[in-house]
Scaffold this active site. Sequence first.
Site, PDB file in Angstrom:
ATOM      1  CG  ASP A   1     -10.453  -4.067   9.477  1.00 24.62           C
ATOM      2  OD1 ASP A   1      -9.761  -4.061   8.445  1.00 24.62           O
ATOM      3  OD2 ASP A   1     -11.120  -5.062   9.834  1.00 24.62           O
TER       4      ASP A   1
ATOM      5  CD1 TRP B   1      -1.842  -2.375   1.114  1.00 26.73           C
ATOM      6  CD2 TRP B   1      -3.403  -0.772   1.309  1.00 26.73           C
ATOM      7  NE1 TRP B   1      -3.087  -2.993   1.137  1.00 26.73           N
ATOM      8  CE2 TRP B   1      -4.052  -2.037   1.258  1.00 26.73           C
ATOM      9  CE3 TRP B   1      -4.172   0.381   1.439  1.00 26.73           C
ATOM     10  CZ2 TRP B   1      -5.441  -2.168   1.341  1.00 26.73           C
ATOM     11  CZ3 TRP B   1      -5.552   0.257   1.523  1.00 26.73           C
ATOM     12  CH2 TRP B   1      -6.183  -1.009   1.470  1.00 26.73           C
TER      13      TRP B   1
ATOM     14  CG  ASP C   1     -12.251   5.192   5.919  1.00 29.19           C
ATOM     15  OD1 ASP C   1     -13.157   4.514   5.410  1.00 29.19           O
ATOM     16  OD2 ASP C   1     -11.897   5.059   7.101  1.00 29.19           O
TER      17      ASP C   1
ATOM     18  CD1 TRP D   1     -21.765   0.030   0.640  1.00 25.36           C
ATOM     19  CD2 TRP D   1     -19.572  -0.421   0.526  1.00 25.36           C
ATOM     20  NE1 TRP D   1     -21.088   1.127   1.129  1.00 25.36           N
ATOM     21  CE2 TRP D   1     -19.753   0.876   1.077  1.00 25.36           C
ATOM     22  CE3 TRP D   1     -18.289  -0.905   0.355  1.00 25.36           C
ATOM     23  CZ2 TRP D   1     -18.675   1.682   1.447  1.00 25.36           C
ATOM     24  CZ3 TRP D   1     -17.225  -0.111   0.730  1.00 25.36           C
ATOM     25  CH2 TRP D   1     -17.401   1.164   1.275  1.00 25.36           C
TER      26      TRP D   1
ATOM     27  CD  GLU E   1      -0.626  -3.984   7.390  1.00 21.65           C
ATOM     28  OE1 GLU E   1      -1.373  -3.185   6.786  1.00 21.65           O
ATOM     29  OE2 GLU E   1       0.567  -4.148   7.103  1.00 21.65           O
TER      30      GLU E   1
ATOM     31  CD1 TRP F   1     -18.490  -2.136   8.900  1.00 19.33           C
ATOM     32  CD2 TRP F   1     -16.380  -1.429   8.959  1.00 19.33           C
ATOM     33  NE1 TRP F   1     -18.481  -0.909   9.529  1.00 19.33           N
ATOM     34  CE2 TRP F   1     -17.206  -0.445   9.574  1.00 19.33           C
ATOM     35  CE3 TRP F   1     -15.008  -1.199   8.874  1.00 19.33           C
ATOM     36  CZ2 TRP F   1     -16.681   0.727  10.106  1.00 19.33           C
ATOM     37  CZ3 TRP F   1     -14.495  -0.018   9.401  1.00 19.33           C
ATOM     38  CH2 TRP F   1     -15.329   0.927  10.004  1.00 19.33           C
TER      39      TRP F   1
ATOM     40  CG  HIS G   1     -18.368  -5.520   0.400  1.00 19.13           C
ATOM     41  ND1 HIS G   1     -19.661  -5.773   0.794  1.00 19.13           N
ATOM     42  CD2 HIS G   1     -17.893  -4.615   1.298  1.00 19.13           C
ATOM     43  CE1 HIS G   1     -19.951  -5.081   1.883  1.00 19.13           C
ATOM     44  NE2 HIS G   1     -18.882  -4.356   2.207  1.00 19.13           N
TER      45      HIS G   1
ATOM     46  CG  ASP H   1     -13.647   1.496   1.164  1.00 18.63           C
ATOM     47  OD1 ASP H   1     -13.906   0.415   0.600  1.00 18.63           O
ATOM     48  OD2 ASP H   1     -13.376   1.578   2.373  1.00 18.63           O
TER      49      ASP H   1
ATOM     50  CG  ASN I   1     -16.126  -6.417   3.804  1.00 17.16           C
ATOM     51  OD1 ASN I   1     -16.915  -7.321   4.021  1.00 17.16           O
ATOM     52  ND2 ASN I   1     -16.284  -5.196   4.322  1.00 17.16           N
TER      53      ASN I   1
ATOM     54  CE  LYS J   1      -6.575  -4.587   6.912  1.00 13.57           C
ATOM     55  NZ  LYS J   1      -6.374  -3.183   7.314  1.00 13.57           N
TER      56      LYS J   1
END
Length: 376
Positions: A347, A78, A116, A205, A345, A313, A202, A154, A245, A341
């Site tokens: 969320d 990332w 986010d 959603w 790590e 989530w 996903h 997102d 997710n 992901k």
Amino acid sequence: MPVRRQQWLAAVTAALALGAVVTAGSAQAAPPHLPRGTQFYVEPDSNAARQAEVYLAEGRTADAELMAAMAAQPQAIWFTTAGADKVRADVRAVVEAARAQHQVPVLVAYFVPYRDCSQWSAGGARSEQEYKEWIDAFAEGIGDHKAVVIVEPDGLALLTSEPWCTIGPDDELVPQRFREISHAVTALKRGKHTKVYLDAGHSAWQALNDYDAGYGEPRQQLGIVNRLRLGNIAEADGFALNTSNYRFTEDLVQYGTRVSKCLYLRERGAESCPSAEELDATRVHPVRMKHFVLDTSRNGRGHYTPGDGETDWCNPPGRGLGERPTANTGIPLVDAFVWTKRPGESDGECQGGPPAGRWWPEQALELARLAEPPLR
């Protein structure tokens, strides 16, 4: 309807009309696929690898073996922080390291403004111009090396126009978001060997079609298909699902196939997506459809049913690693299973977790122990 809202809807309508013209012929050829023999990049010095050494030093041999098995799997890298020069150099270092190993890195661009919706993973560029300069540098870092890029997790599924998002005014920021992501696709696709997938949320959603969000006064929201079209899916290799997710792979494949069929139908002049049942019955050759990749890093046991005060989530308990990363999925529209992901790590600061992105060894170990299929 407020004037500013009318202006925003007019801008979106005009952009969709333009998108329909641009993409009308895009389904004549198949989007590029990842070769079946693709080997994804394995970072040599990951958190999981270091945790394995810690457990081994403590005499926790079984736990060390699990962490070592996790560390042996390819995981996405990332890029989330400011600085065009920095991201150019950092990306270049990763793609060159991957090339030396005859592997292909999976990279995540995560720097869009108002990222986010200012929640656990808040941050991003301070302006549209800063973002464009950053993503241009990101693309320059890749150059003509091989790479897979997931564009802005997102970024399309979580717009500032969501009813519960207090950032605004959305009538200006939503079109800006589409410009930013569209620019990212164009910049990244200049690379001869860069595969680009737009993040699309996903399967539980966003709806396929536009809808009334139903929060108080009517508030129109764009469905994921129109969001993808405005985000320049026509120029991308495909889209990405389930980033960070936990949805079951089969649910994602069903949803992704519906999204892809609807994109095809919209390109052919349909005003909206037909019903799920009609989409399932519609036959379109995969060569004419957009493909997608799935994040299977934590979906081995599917999604979580939350209790009071919990979420499904954010650090849900009892989850496990899913299918290992591979370009050999056996599913015509699924180019790859990837671990977007990085498992272990957090969320965010929820349900016992540390800040978003922070390594959480207890969660990592649980994911490894509950992996499905098993790690070893």
